[in-house]
Design an enzyme around this catalytic site. Structure first.
Site, PDB file in Angstrom:
ATOM      1  N   HIS A 165       0.818  -1.213   0.000  1.00 26.30           N
ATOM      2  CA  HIS A 165       0.000   0.000   0.000  1.00 26.30           C
ATOM      3  C   HIS A 165       0.854   1.267   0.000  1.00 26.30           C
ATOM      4  O   HIS A 165       0.329   2.357  -0.249  1.00 26.30           O
ATOM      5  CB  HIS A 165      -0.964   0.001   1.188  1.00 26.30           C
ATOM      6  CG  HIS A 165      -0.308   0.185   2.518  1.00 26.30           C
ATOM      7  ND1 HIS A 165       0.005  -0.866   3.360  1.00 26.30           N
ATOM      8  CD2 HIS A 165       0.100   1.301   3.183  1.00 26.30           C
ATOM      9  CE1 HIS A 165       0.552  -0.415   4.455  1.00 26.30           C
ATOM     10  NE2 HIS A 165       0.633   0.908   4.382  1.00 26.30           N
TER      11      HIS A 165
ATOM     12  N   ASP B 176       0.523  -7.673   1.274  1.00 24.67           N
ATOM     13  CA  ASP B 176       0.878  -6.274   1.519  1.00 24.67           C
ATOM     14  C   ASP B 176       2.398  -6.074   1.551  1.00 24.67           C
ATOM     15  O   ASP B 176       2.922  -5.384   2.426  1.00 24.67           O
ATOM     16  CB  ASP B 176       0.250  -5.773   2.813  1.00 24.67           C
ATOM     17  CG  ASP B 176       0.168  -4.244   2.872  1.00 24.67           C
ATOM     18  OD1 ASP B 176       0.558  -3.609   1.872  1.00 24.67           O
ATOM     19  OD2 ASP B 176      -0.281  -3.703   3.899  1.00 24.67           O
TER      20      ASP B 176
ATOM     21  N   SER C 261       4.871   2.137   8.104  1.00 26.36           N
ATOM     22  CA  SER C 261       4.564   1.049   7.183  1.00 26.36           C
ATOM     23  C   SER C 261       5.790   0.700   6.345  1.00 26.36           C
ATOM     24  O   SER C 261       6.424   1.567   5.750  1.00 26.36           O
ATOM     25  CB  SER C 261       3.406   1.445   6.269  1.00 26.36           C
ATOM     26  OG  SER C 261       2.229   1.661   7.017  1.00 26.36           O
TER      27      SER C 261
END
Length: 628
Positions: free
Chosen positions: A209, A240, A318
């Site tokens: 993402h 992911d 992230s």
């Protein structure tokens, strides 16, 4: 009372040290202010008449100032008392109390000892000592105290994670998302920053993402002022994870790739490193592993193995690595739980999922995905249910409710079959399998460890008989896909009716993050429960109606499914576009959901389509993928 006479058999230095142990043994301490001070020099020779009361108190007048001289040898009569103390005071004389007032030199020495000795050794000095060994001829000042050695901390223990931080990079990405309201163009671009880390083979890992719908990706190393252009090698939406590389050789100089560690256990310490919001430099947060189980990956809409930790994971973390206490990477930070009833709940992608992604790319040159069993199953915890299904008392498993028609296992497995084991590992009635000592995990973990195209041996119970099948595993085909994999959305326009394909990004664009509550009930029912009957089946809807004279009365049609065209079922958008373009009939008739019907004159509709495209500056009536 009369003053007791001194004991001539007791050595003078024993009496002196004994006078300073009154506090430890509960006796009255003497007043040091009454003792006369003497000048520095050698310890004077004690006078023959020097004496002290037997009880250790000093009520007599101060003794005259001694002259300088060498320290005399202890009298011969003192040896028996040294070898066999007749009282606790005599035994304690060999262990001087810190802060003794036997002279300026002794005071300075005792202060140094008080600061250097650990607390355990100081406690040993305060306790009544045991008798000394026979033959000990030195005084208490030369006694050696056994103090446990404290090993100094080595630098690699203090900063064992520090060298690994140089492999953590900051990821800068420019995104250009598709515009589902106007699918013939894209939205305004925006920028984001996240984290990543270097692994072997001149590659960098980050979250999928973080680079979704990317236009440009740049990387910056820690302590560097240069941003390097990066190339995206693979994007795994289900797990992911994304893999990048940099062509510039300067980027790889002086950086060692991270090493992966084993799957951590509960309560193992973890350290999350990255570039979250709140600053520009690298950030470090620490915590412990709170839970290990099958988690729901928000970005991938899948369920894979995951770690729950109590370290803070914020926006920008992230893609950053999570280290164990040996400085090895044990996961990738990727999401957190934000809820009013929850605090400090973050999630990490563990090493088994990371290694699966890397090895999948190395085997096939691209990301192929995580295979799953295309079934829906039911727990068999009720004893009556197990008995009705013909299960024995020693048999355990789960019941198949439905099977995906597009799944390979639909050719051999049937509804109401009981799955007893997968690849030789027995499945419990609640759908779990043994994981580690004292832990169990969902059996879907066994399936996710396989690769697309591999075979697995499945044992099922059908009509009280056991059957074994070798099933070829594949990825899951959903009627409403979770991603469009970076491609622009497909669309087709006729007479102002904009036909599109429903996907999760489409629902999120139309109804926001809470699309699961705000979207139409029928679309949500298909999203959650419907199964594709063929590999190319799509859910086609009328997204909107571009108002024109030809579509008067149809303006309120929004996100309504198209079921048939001129009596023929609509399987996908390309089929619908082909049927409309090749239609030779007088009218175009669309059968919609909720039993609605749209009818347009064929000749008029085609003429109006070009005018509507010109009015709204639309370059083409259909997307490029439908033209092929």
């Amino acid at each position: 009372p009369t003053e007791p006479k001194p004991d001539p058999s007791r050595p003078l230095f024993v009496l002196r040290f004994a006078s300073h142990l009154h506090e430890t043994l509960g006796r009255q301490t003497m007043d040091n202010h009454d003792a006369p001070k003497r000048k520095r020099g050698r310890k004077p020779k004690p006078p023959a008449a020097a004496a002290a009361p037997a009880n250790g108190t000093h009520d007599s007048a101060p003794s005259p100032k001694p002259k300088r001289g060498r320290k005399p040898k202890p009298p011969a009569a003192a040896s028996p008392d040294n070898d066999h103390p007749s009282s606790p005071l005599a035994a304690a004389a060999d262990t001087p109390k810190p802060g003794s007032s036997s002279g300026p030199r002794g005071r300075r020495k005792s202060r140094r000892g008080r600061h250097e000795l650990p607390s355990d050794a100081d406690a040993a000095l305060r306790a009544p000592p045991s008798p000394t060994r026979r033959g000990a001829s030195k005084g208490a000042a030369n006694m050696k105290v056994d103090v446990p050695a404290v090993e100094p901390l080595r630098w690699e223990q203090v900063a064992k994670v520090m060298p690994s931080m140089d492999a953590v990079v900051k990821v800068f990405c420019v995104h250009t998302e598709p515009n589902f309201s106007m699918p013939w163009q894209r939205k305004r671009q925006y920028s984001s920053s996240s984290s990543g880390f270097i692994i072997g083979g001149r590659r960098v890992l980050t979250n999928a993402h973080s680079v979704e719908h990317y236009t440009q990706v740049k990387l910056k190393k820690r302590g560097s002022d240069t941003k390097y252009l990066a190339t995206v090698l693979a994007i795994g939406n289900e797990c992911d994870i994304a893999m990048l590389t940099v062509d510039d050789d300067e980027f790889w100089k002086g950086v060692l790739p991270l090493e992966f560690g084993l799957l951590p256990a509960l309560q193992d310490a973890v350290t999350v490193v990255g570039y979250p919001i709140g600053g520009d430099t690298i950030s470090v947060t620490s915590g412990v592993v709170s839970r290990i189980e099958i988690l729901s990956y928000v970005h991938g809409s899948t369920e894979l193995l995951g770690l729950q930790i109590d370290a803070a994971i914020n926006s920008g973390n992230s893609g950053g690595p999570a280290f164990n206490d040996q400085g090895k990477c044990v996961g990738i930070a990727f999401q957190s739980l934000k809820h009013e009833d929850a605090e400090n709940i973050g999630y990490v992608i563990p090493t088994p999922v990371i290694k699966h992604f890397i090895q999948d790319y190395e085997k096939s040159g691209e990301y192929t995905g995580f295979p799953i069993l295309g079934i829906e199953w039911q727990k068999m915890e009720n004893p009556d249910l197990r008995k009705a299904m013909g299960m024995k008392s020693d048999q355990k498993g789960v019941r198949i409710r439905r099977i995906e028609p597009t799944a390979p296992e639909s050719g051999c497995m049937q509804p109401s079959d009981i799955i007893l084991s997968f690849d030789g590992i027995d499945i419990a009635n609640d759908g779990t399998v043994p994981f580690r000592h004292g832990e169990r995990i969902g059996f879907s973990y066994l399936v996710s460890q396989k690769y697309t195209g591999e075979k697995a041996r499945v044992k099922v119970l059908r009509n009280s008989k056991i059957h074994e099948f070798n099933i070829k595993l594949s990825i899951h085909k959903k009627l409403i896909p979770a991603h469009i994999k970076g491609r622009p959305p497909s669309y087709y326009i006729v007479a102002g009716f904009v036909f599109m394909v429903v996907s999760v990004p489409y629902l999120r664009s139309e109804y926001g993050k809470d699309y699961e509550f705000d979207a139409p009930v029928k679309l949500l029912d298909k999203h959650l429960h419907a199964m594709a009957q063929s590999p190319d089946e799509q859910l086609v809807v009328v997204s909107q109606v571009l108002v024109a004279d030809i579509n008067i009365g149809y303006e309120e049609l929004v996100n309504t499914q198209v079921r048939a065209f001129n009596g023929k079922p609509v399987n996908n958008l390309k089929q619908l576009a082909t049927m409309v373009e090749d239609c030779k009939e007088e009218f175009l008739k669309f059968d919609m959901d909720y039993d609605q019907v749209v009818v347009l004159e064929t000749k008029t509709a085609r003429a109006a389509t070009q005018d509507i495209l010109t009015t709204h500056c639309i370059p083409s009536a259909m997307s490029d993928d439908l033209k092929a």
